[in-house]
Write an enzyme that holds these catalytic residues in place. Sequence first.
Site, mmCIF file in Angstrom:
data_model
loop_
_atom_site.group_PDB
_atom_site.id
_atom_site.type_symbol
_atom_site.label_atom_id
_atom_site.label_comp_id
_atom_site.label_asym_id
_atom_site.label_seq_id
_atom_site.Cartn_x
_atom_site.Cartn_y
_atom_site.Cartn_z
ATOM 1 N N GLY A 1 28.514 -31.985 -57.097
ATOM 2 C CA GLY A 1 28.787 -31.106 -55.951
ATOM 3 C C GLY A 1 29.271 -29.753 -56.417
ATOM 4 C CB ALA A 2 28.830 -28.079 -59.660
ATOM 5 N N GLY B 1 31.937 -25.030 -52.268
ATOM 6 C CA GLY B 1 33.313 -25.361 -51.935
ATOM 7 C C GLY B 1 34.242 -25.719 -53.085
ATOM 8 N N GLY C 1 33.941 -27.898 -55.404
ATOM 9 C CA GLY C 1 33.273 -28.114 -56.693
ATOM 10 C C GLY C 1 33.239 -26.846 -57.521
ATOM 11 C CE1 TYR D 1 33.482 -37.444 -45.581
ATOM 12 C CE2 TYR D 1 35.535 -37.534 -44.350
ATOM 13 C CZ TYR D 1 34.801 -37.059 -45.427
ATOM 14 O OH TYR D 1 35.388 -36.205 -46.347
HETATM 15 N N1 LIG Z 1 36.843 -29.752 -47.365
HETATM 16 C C1 LIG Z 1 37.676 -30.668 -46.906
HETATM 17 O O1 LIG Z 1 38.449 -30.427 -45.961
HETATM 18 C C2 LIG Z 1 37.728 -32.034 -47.520
HETATM 19 C C3 LIG Z 1 38.681 -32.944 -47.045
HETATM 20 C C4 LIG Z 1 38.726 -34.218 -47.588
HETATM 21 C C5 LIG Z 1 37.830 -34.579 -48.584
HETATM 22 N N2 LIG Z 1 36.914 -33.680 -49.024
HETATM 23 C C6 LIG Z 1 35.950 -34.122 -50.053
HETATM 24 O O2 LIG Z 1 35.855 -33.134 -51.052
HETATM 25 C C7 LIG Z 1 34.542 -33.173 -51.644
HETATM 26 C C8 LIG Z 1 33.994 -31.751 -51.767
HETATM 27 O O3 LIG Z 1 33.815 -31.254 -50.467
HETATM 28 P P1 LIG Z 1 33.705 -29.702 -50.110
HETATM 29 O O4 LIG Z 1 34.705 -29.463 -49.056
HETATM 30 O O5 LIG Z 1 33.696 -28.864 -51.322
HETATM 31 O O6 LIG Z 1 32.259 -29.702 -49.397
HETATM 32 P P2 LIG Z 1 30.970 -28.785 -49.604
HETATM 33 O O7 LIG Z 1 31.339 -27.360 -49.713
HETATM 34 O O8 LIG Z 1 30.039 -29.185 -48.505
HETATM 35 O O9 LIG Z 1 30.403 -29.290 -50.996
HETATM 36 C C9 LIG Z 1 29.812 -30.568 -51.099
HETATM 37 C C10 LIG Z 1 28.942 -30.620 -52.315
HETATM 38 O O10 LIG Z 1 28.272 -31.888 -52.337
HETATM 39 C C11 LIG Z 1 26.879 -31.651 -52.547
HETATM 40 N N3 LIG Z 1 26.029 -32.693 -52.027
HETATM 41 C C12 LIG Z 1 25.887 -33.108 -50.745
HETATM 42 N N4 LIG Z 1 24.931 -34.050 -50.675
HETATM 43 C C13 LIG Z 1 24.459 -34.231 -51.930
HETATM 44 C C14 LIG Z 1 23.451 -35.036 -52.507
HETATM 45 N N5 LIG Z 1 22.687 -35.841 -51.767
HETATM 46 N N6 LIG Z 1 23.248 -34.967 -53.840
HETATM 47 C C15 LIG Z 1 23.969 -34.138 -54.609
HETATM 48 N N7 LIG Z 1 24.932 -33.333 -54.122
HETATM 49 C C16 LIG Z 1 25.154 -33.382 -52.802
HETATM 50 C C17 LIG Z 1 26.621 -30.321 -51.838
HETATM 51 O O11 LIG Z 1 25.375 -29.779 -52.240
HETATM 52 P P3 LIG Z 1 24.702 -28.583 -51.382
HETATM 53 O O12 LIG Z 1 25.418 -27.334 -51.822
HETATM 54 O O13 LIG Z 1 23.280 -28.616 -51.820
HETATM 55 O O14 LIG Z 1 24.872 -28.904 -49.936
HETATM 56 C C18 LIG Z 1 27.834 -29.554 -52.332
HETATM 57 O O15 LIG Z 1 27.653 -29.102 -53.635
HETATM 58 C C19 LIG Z 1 33.718 -34.120 -50.776
HETATM 59 O O16 LIG Z 1 33.607 -35.365 -51.417
HETATM 60 C C20 LIG Z 1 34.530 -34.251 -49.514
HETATM 61 O O17 LIG Z 1 34.325 -35.485 -48.842
HETATM 62 C C21 LIG Z 1 36.847 -32.417 -48.531
#
Ligand SMILES: NC(=O)c1ccc[n+]([C@@H]2O[C@H](COP(=O)([O-])OP(=O)(O)OC[C@H]3O[C@@H](n4cnc5c(N)ncnc54)[C@H](OP(=O)(O)O)[C@@H]3O)[C@@H](O)[C@H]2O)c1
Length: 315
Positions: free
Chosen positions: A28-29, A32, A34, A183
Site C-alpha cells: 500500500g505504498a 496515504g 504507506g 471491514y
Molecule cells: N486512514 C485511516 O483512518 C485508517 C484507520 C484505521 C486503519 N487504517 C488502515 O491503514 C492502512 C492504510 O490505509 P490508508 O489510510 O493509508 O489508505 P489509502 O490511502 O487508501 O491507502 C491504501 C493503500 O492500499 C492499496 N490497496 C488497496 N487495494 C489493494 C490491492 N488490491 N492490492 C494492492 N494494494 C491495494 C492502495 O492502492 P491504490 O493507491 O492503488 O488505491 C493504497 O496504496 C489500511 O490497512 C487501513 O485499513 C487506516
Amino acid sequence: MKRFDANSTAEQVIEGISLEGKLAVVTGASSGLGIETCRVLASAGATVLMVARDEEKLEAVAAELQRQQPDAQFLTQRMDLADLDSVHSAATEILLYHSEIQLLINNAGVMACPLQRTKQDFEMQFGTNHLGHFLFTGLLSEALLEGAPGRVINLSSAGHKFARFNFDDPSYHHRDYDKWQAYGESKTANVLFTVGLDRRTRERGVRSFAVHPGAIMTNLGRHMDAADLATLNERSPSSKGLEFKTVEQGAATTVWAASSPQLSGRGGIYLEDCQIAAAAVEGKSTGVESYAVNPAAADRLWLLSEELVGQSFDY
Ligand SMILES: NC(=O)c1ccc[n+]([C@@H]2O[C@H](COP(=O)([O-])OP(=O)(O)OC[C@H]3O[C@@H](n4cnc5c(N)ncnc54)[C@H](OP(=O)(O)O)[C@@H]3O)[C@@H](O)[C@H]2O)c1
C-alpha cells in the site's frame, strides 16, 4: 525511554534510531499512510521496497520520495492483493533479489466498499486486507526468518470492534452483505493473524504487531459518503466525535512498531497511539477486543487461510 502518544509523528518516533542495513517491504505504498511510512523508514537508513497495485502511481510516488531524499534507497514492486496469482508473482520476484527481509509492513487496505469479489472469488475486504497479506507473508517467511531479528506489522483498525471474524461465511456467500461488518471482520482477521504469526516465528526472532493508526483523512474513505461519516461520528464515544490525526501522526504507530526498542521481547499484540493497547472497555473507542487476540481463534483462522490460499505455512 521516551514516551510517545496520539500526537507523536512518525519522524519523532524514529529520531535517533538507525535502520541501516535493513530491508523494509511496505504494501500500500502508493497512498496515504504507506507513503509516509516509506518516507520515514528510508530517512532512518532502511532500504524500502515499496509495493502497490497501480504501477504508474507507485513509480510516481517512489520518484517523488527519491527526489526528496536523494541518498535514500527506494525499490518498487507491483502486486495486486486481490489476485493471489499476482501475490505469488510479486513474492517470487522479491525473493529473486532479496534473501533477507527485516521488516514487513502489511499496510495496504480497502474499507467499506460495495460488495466486490477478488479474482479468486473472496469478498474484497477479506481477500485484500487479510488473505492477500496472509499469502504474501507466508511466501516471504523464509527471507524474514533468514533476516531475523525482524518484525511484521499488520495494519488493523479500531474498526475491528465492528465485528468478530465470521468463520462460517467469511466471503458473504450465504448472508446479506454489510460493508462495515465486512471491514470489521477483515480488521479482526489482521489481529488474529498477528497473534498466530507471532506464535509461529517468535522463537526464531521474528515478532509481529497489529496496529491501529488512528483516524486519518486518506483515500481509504473513497467509498464513504456523508451518511457513513455521520454514522462513524455517532458511534464514536468521544463527545467531540471522531478525532482525526494528520498523516504524519497516522504513520507514527506503524513506525514505532517497526523500530522501537520499547517493544523488544514483545509480539502478538495490538498497538495504538504509540503504546501497547489495553483490553477494550465498553463505551471506549480505544483498546483491543478479546475475540481479536484469542489464540484458539487465531489458530482456526490460520488453518482456514491456508485452506483458502491453497498452501500451508508451517514455520
Ligand atoms: N486512514 C485511516 O483512518 C485508517 C484507520 C484505521 C486503519 N487504517 C488502515 O491503514 C492502512 C492504510 O490505509 P490508508 O489510510 O493509508 O489508505 P489509502 O490511502 O487508501 O491507502 C491504501 C493503500 O492500499 C492499496 N490497496 C488497496 N487495494 C489493494 C490491492 N488490491 N492490492 C494492492 N494494494 C491495494 C492502495 O492502492 P491504490 O493507491 O492503488 O488505491 C493504497 O496504496 C489500511 O490497512 C487501513 O485499513 C487506516
